[in-house]
Motif scaffolding. Sequence first.
Motif, PDB file in Angstrom:
ATOM      1  N   ASP A  10      12.395   2.140  -7.355  1.00  0.00           N
ATOM      2  CA  ASP A  10      12.333   1.307  -8.561  1.00  0.00           C
ATOM      3  C   ASP A  10      13.489   0.310  -8.625  1.00  0.00           C
ATOM      4  O   ASP A  10      13.478  -0.585  -9.460  1.00  0.00           O
ATOM      5  N   GLN A  11      14.486   0.508  -7.800  1.00  0.00           N
ATOM      6  CA  GLN A  11      15.684  -0.335  -7.907  1.00  0.00           C
ATOM      7  C   GLN A  11      15.746  -1.434  -6.866  1.00  0.00           C
ATOM      8  O   GLN A  11      16.729  -2.146  -6.784  1.00  0.00           O
ATOM      9  N   VAL A  12      14.739  -1.510  -5.995  1.00  0.00           N
ATOM     10  CA  VAL A  12      14.829  -2.511  -4.938  1.00  0.00           C
ATOM     11  C   VAL A  12      13.677  -3.507  -5.012  1.00  0.00           C
ATOM     12  O   VAL A  12      12.639  -3.224  -5.606  1.00  0.00           O
ATOM     13  N   GLU A  13      13.908  -4.659  -4.419  1.00  0.00           N
ATOM     14  CA  GLU A  13      12.842  -5.658  -4.324  1.00  0.00           C
ATOM     15  C   GLU A  13      12.621  -5.967  -2.852  1.00  0.00           C
ATOM     16  O   GLU A  13      13.572  -6.021  -2.081  1.00  0.00           O
ATOM     17  N   ILE A  32      15.418  -6.294   2.003  1.00  0.00           N
ATOM     18  CA  ILE A  32      15.376  -5.420   0.837  1.00  0.00           C
ATOM     19  C   ILE A  32      16.557  -5.841  -0.028  1.00  0.00           C
ATOM     20  O   ILE A  32      17.697  -5.885   0.446  1.00  0.00           O
ATOM     21  N   PHE A  33      16.281  -6.156  -1.267  1.00  0.00           N
ATOM     22  CA  PHE A  33      17.338  -6.621  -2.166  1.00  0.00           C
ATOM     23  C   PHE A  33      17.625  -5.516  -3.183  1.00  0.00           C
ATOM     24  O   PHE A  33      16.707  -4.956  -3.782  1.00  0.00           O
ATOM     25  N   VAL A  34      18.891  -5.188  -3.311  1.00  0.00           N
ATOM     26  CA  VAL A  34      19.306  -4.190  -4.302  1.00  0.00           C
ATOM     27  C   VAL A  34      20.020  -4.941  -5.419  1.00  0.00           C
ATOM     28  O   VAL A  34      21.215  -5.247  -5.292  1.00  0.00           O
ATOM     29  N   PRO A  35      19.316  -5.265  -6.513  1.00  0.00           N
ATOM     30  CA  PRO A  35      19.919  -6.109  -7.552  1.00  0.00           C
ATOM     31  C   PRO A  35      21.195  -5.514  -8.143  1.00  0.00           C
ATOM     32  O   PRO A  35      22.159  -6.234  -8.387  1.00  0.00           O
ATOM     33  N   SER A  36      21.204  -4.177  -8.334  1.00  0.00           N
ATOM     34  CA  SER A  36      22.379  -3.580  -8.987  1.00  0.00           C
ATOM     35  C   SER A  36      23.637  -3.799  -8.163  1.00  0.00           C
ATOM     36  O   SER A  36      24.737  -3.868  -8.687  1.00  0.00           O
ATOM     37  N   GLN A  37      23.474  -3.877  -6.842  1.00  0.00           N
ATOM     38  CA  GLN A  37      24.652  -4.066  -5.983  1.00  0.00           C
ATOM     39  C   GLN A  37      24.740  -5.485  -5.439  1.00  0.00           C
ATOM     40  O   GLN A  37      25.651  -5.802  -4.671  1.00  0.00           O
ATOM     41  N   LYS A  38      23.790  -6.289  -5.796  1.00  0.00           N
ATOM     42  CA  LYS A  38      23.722  -7.657  -5.279  1.00  0.00           C
ATOM     43  C   LYS A  38      23.791  -7.673  -3.751  1.00  0.00           C
ATOM     44  O   LYS A  38      24.470  -8.493  -3.146  1.00  0.00           O
ATOM     45  N   LYS A  39      23.095  -6.733  -3.127  1.00  0.00           N
ATOM     46  CA  LYS A  39      23.155  -6.615  -1.668  1.00  0.00           C
ATOM     47  C   LYS A  39      21.788  -6.825  -1.053  1.00  0.00           C
ATOM     48  O   LYS A  39      20.779  -6.371  -1.590  1.00  0.00           O
ATOM     49  N   HIS A  40      21.783  -7.491   0.080  1.00  0.00           N
ATOM     50  CA  HIS A  40      20.553  -7.641   0.856  1.00  0.00           C
ATOM     51  C   HIS A  40      20.683  -6.848   2.146  1.00  0.00           C
ATOM     52  O   HIS A  40      21.733  -6.842   2.761  1.00  0.00           O
ATOM     53  N   GLU A  82      10.849  13.063   5.615  1.00  0.00           N
ATOM     54  CA  GLU A  82      11.383  13.700   4.420  1.00  0.00           C
ATOM     55  C   GLU A  82      12.485  12.844   3.783  1.00  0.00           C
ATOM     56  O   GLU A  82      12.509  12.642   2.569  1.00  0.00           O
ATOM     57  N   THR A  83      13.383  12.346   4.620  1.00  0.00           N
ATOM     58  CA  THR A  83      14.486  11.536   4.089  1.00  0.00           C
ATOM     59  C   THR A  83      13.944  10.253   3.464  1.00  0.00           C
ATOM     60  O   THR A  83      14.403   9.830   2.399  1.00  0.00           O
ATOM     61  N   PHE A  84      12.972   9.670   4.118  1.00  0.00           N
ATOM     62  CA  PHE A  84      12.371   8.448   3.580  1.00  0.00           C
ATOM     63  C   PHE A  84      11.818   8.707   2.185  1.00  0.00           C
ATOM     64  O   PHE A  84      12.066   7.957   1.240  1.00  0.00           O
ATOM     65  N   ASP A  85      11.090   9.827   2.058  1.00  0.00           N
ATOM     66  CA  ASP A  85      10.480  10.132   0.765  1.00  0.00           C
ATOM     67  C   ASP A  85      11.546  10.365  -0.308  1.00  0.00           C
ATOM     68  O   ASP A  85      11.433   9.888  -1.430  1.00  0.00           O
ATOM     69  N   LYS A  86      12.593  11.096   0.065  1.00  0.00           N
ATOM     70  CA  LYS A  86      13.664  11.364  -0.906  1.00  0.00           C
ATOM     71  C   LYS A  86      14.344  10.076  -1.352  1.00  0.00           C
ATOM     72  O   LYS A  86      14.645   9.878  -2.526  1.00  0.00           O
ATOM     73  N   GLN A  87      14.608   9.207  -0.385  1.00  0.00           N
ATOM     74  CA  GLN A  87      15.274   7.946  -0.722  1.00  0.00           C
ATOM     75  C   GLN A  87      14.366   7.069  -1.571  1.00  0.00           C
ATOM     76  O   GLN A  87      14.804   6.432  -2.527  1.00  0.00           O
ATOM     77  N   ALA A  88      13.068   7.066  -1.230  1.00  0.00           N
ATOM     78  CA  ALA A  88      12.133   6.240  -1.980  1.00  0.00           C
ATOM     79  C   ALA A  88      12.053   6.728  -3.427  1.00  0.00           C
ATOM     80  O   ALA A  88      12.029   5.942  -4.370  1.00  0.00           O
ATOM     81  N   GLU A  89      12.043   8.045  -3.585  1.00  0.00           N
ATOM     82  CA  GLU A  89      11.990   8.643  -4.911  1.00  0.00           C
ATOM     83  C   GLU A  89      13.154   8.137  -5.771  1.00  0.00           C
ATOM     84  O   GLU A  89      13.015   7.848  -6.948  1.00  0.00           O
ATOM     85  N   ARG A  92       0.830  -1.217   0.000  1.00  0.00           N
ATOM     86  CA  ARG A  92       0.000   0.000   0.000  1.00  0.00           C
ATOM     87  C   ARG A  92       0.855   1.253   0.000  1.00  0.00           C
ATOM     88  O   ARG A  92       0.570   2.228  -0.696  1.00  0.00           O
ATOM     89  N   VAL A  93       1.931   1.223   0.785  1.00  0.00           N
ATOM     90  CA  VAL A  93       2.813   2.388   0.833  1.00  0.00           C
ATOM     91  C   VAL A  93       3.486   2.587  -0.533  1.00  0.00           C
ATOM     92  O   VAL A  93       3.576   3.709  -1.040  1.00  0.00           O
ATOM     93  N   VAL A  94       3.911   1.483  -1.135  1.00  0.00           N
ATOM     94  CA  VAL A  94       4.568   1.573  -2.440  1.00  0.00           C
ATOM     95  C   VAL A  94       3.595   2.146  -3.480  1.00  0.00           C
ATOM     96  O   VAL A  94       3.971   2.995  -4.298  1.00  0.00           O
ATOM     97  N   LEU A  95       2.350   1.713  -3.412  1.00  0.00           N
ATOM     98  CA  LEU A  95       1.340   2.222  -4.354  1.00  0.00           C
ATOM     99  C   LEU A  95       1.183   3.734  -4.242  1.00  0.00           C
ATOM    100  O   LEU A  95       1.120   4.440  -5.241  1.00  0.00           O
ATOM    101  N   VAL A  96       1.130   4.218  -2.995  1.00  0.00           N
ATOM    102  CA  VAL A  96       1.003   5.666  -2.783  1.00  0.00           C
ATOM    103  C   VAL A  96       2.209   6.384  -3.379  1.00  0.00           C
ATOM    104  O   VAL A  96       2.071   7.398  -4.072  1.00  0.00           O
ATOM    105  N   LEU A  97       3.384   5.842  -3.128  1.00  0.00           N
ATOM    106  CA  LEU A  97       4.596   6.512  -3.590  1.00  0.00           C
ATOM    107  C   LEU A  97       4.721   6.487  -5.113  1.00  0.00           C
ATOM    108  O   LEU A  97       5.295   7.380  -5.710  1.00  0.00           O
ATOM    109  N   LYS A  98       4.175   5.451  -5.721  1.00  0.00           N
ATOM    110  CA  LYS A  98       4.317   5.318  -7.174  1.00  0.00           C
ATOM    111  C   LYS A  98       3.145   5.904  -7.964  1.00  0.00           C
ATOM    112  O   LYS A  98       3.195   5.951  -9.184  1.00  0.00           O
TER     113      LYS A  98
END
Lengths: 215, 249
Positions: free
Chosen positions: A121-124, A143-151, A110-117, A40-46
């Motif tokens: 799209d880059q995390v799973e 939270i998986f960051v595919p570009s960095q192969k980091k969890h 505010e920081t959360f919103d900026k980071q989410a922005e 739900r949060v992701v939907l609002v942000l997107k």
Amino acid sequence: MQLPRLLFLLTLGGLTLFFLPIRGLTTDSPLEAVRSTTNRVVLVLKAPENQGPHLREKRIKQVSEIVRPLFDRREVARRTLGVYWRDRTEEQREEFIEIFTELIEKSYGETFDKQAEKYLDQVEFLYDQETIDGNFAEVNTRIFVPSQKKHFSINYRLHQVDGQWLIYDVVVENISMVRNFRTQFYRIIGKGSYEELVRKLQAKLRQMDATRSPS
Amino acid sequence: MLKKLAVVVSIVGIVQAGFFLTGAQAQMGSAGQDEVAPQPIADPFEPFNQAMLSFNLKLDEYILHPVASGYAAILPLEARQGVGRFFHNINIAPRLGNKLLQMKLVGAGKEVGRFVINTTLGGLGFFDVADSWFGLEAGHADFGQTLAQYGISPGPYLVLPFFGPSTVRDAVGLSVDGAMQPMNYLLPTYPETITARGGWVMGNAVNFRSLNLELFENVDRFSVDLYGAVQDGYLQQRERIVQDALSEQ
């Protein structure tokens, strides 16, 4: 030099505490509750109508509305104050819950919103498992960051109140945010007093209002 | 200035900075209840620790962050990630040594396998093909962990210059891990080589910082008491890392 990594994790942890994505639908298991609320949060942000830096305030407000009533603010406050909760009057407790919640929302919103922005799209989001033990539960997510192969592991601790699962702690990469705040609060109270802690929290709030970025 | 710093770092005698705790994987904990702790933890070195925290933050603000920013502007992200993997690969000695000391033979075998594969097929470790092709994930082991396994308690919290938060046990661990670096013995002890070694440490630090430039810029914003936040964050992470070592087969 582990400091940068630690500071990064603490920031991430705090962001998640703000995020606290839980809807205690009585029919949901703790894991389903975490998953559906994250969605739900992701939907609002997107949402297309929510895009752009000028709508930041609106997005933060909407996310807060999803989040605020859905975690056990009193329990978070009780656990962060630890042994000092006992000696507080009910009035002091209510005041503390308000200040602490406001601090979390202001400092991380505010920081959360900026980071989410930037990164949404880059995390799973991966939901690994839930463990239920009586009225307590833990939901393990990553939270998986595919570009960095980091969890990054994010575990939610919940308890059941009147049939609803509510979060009382978030553990990010093995750092419990409640314990982390409690360590800070114990230090301030131990060296000064409870009143000193409240003064510090209020000063922090004022400072944040003063330095709020325009965008 | 950097050169001077690098020499100082070397003189401190600790070469391995042990940044790479990133091997930690998501843990499946049991339903936790995080019981309320009775009292704040003892911190006899606090005045020293406070000073060192300030020093480290200034060091980061005035040297490490600007240098890492410049470096990040020159070298693309993929390349810097490769450099990070290179440092991790080449620092195998303390990890392998500690896996053996902890009697983690499977883990030790993994370390050797990863090193051989990544050094050859992975181009000196710039690519982690051991993980992507063979499923051998990066691990972690340090001497602080080993000491914990042999029943040594962490002792008081201790903030080290350059290296950041630690405990008495982990500080000893850090220096022993440094002593496990073969480079310390293979290279002659001339001022040039000491500088090179310091430069090596700084290179590692700068590369790591460049990969994590922005998220903790406003850290003051997120803590009411920065010292306590960092102290607790470190101790919680170490408890987990030690726990991992104890539970690993």
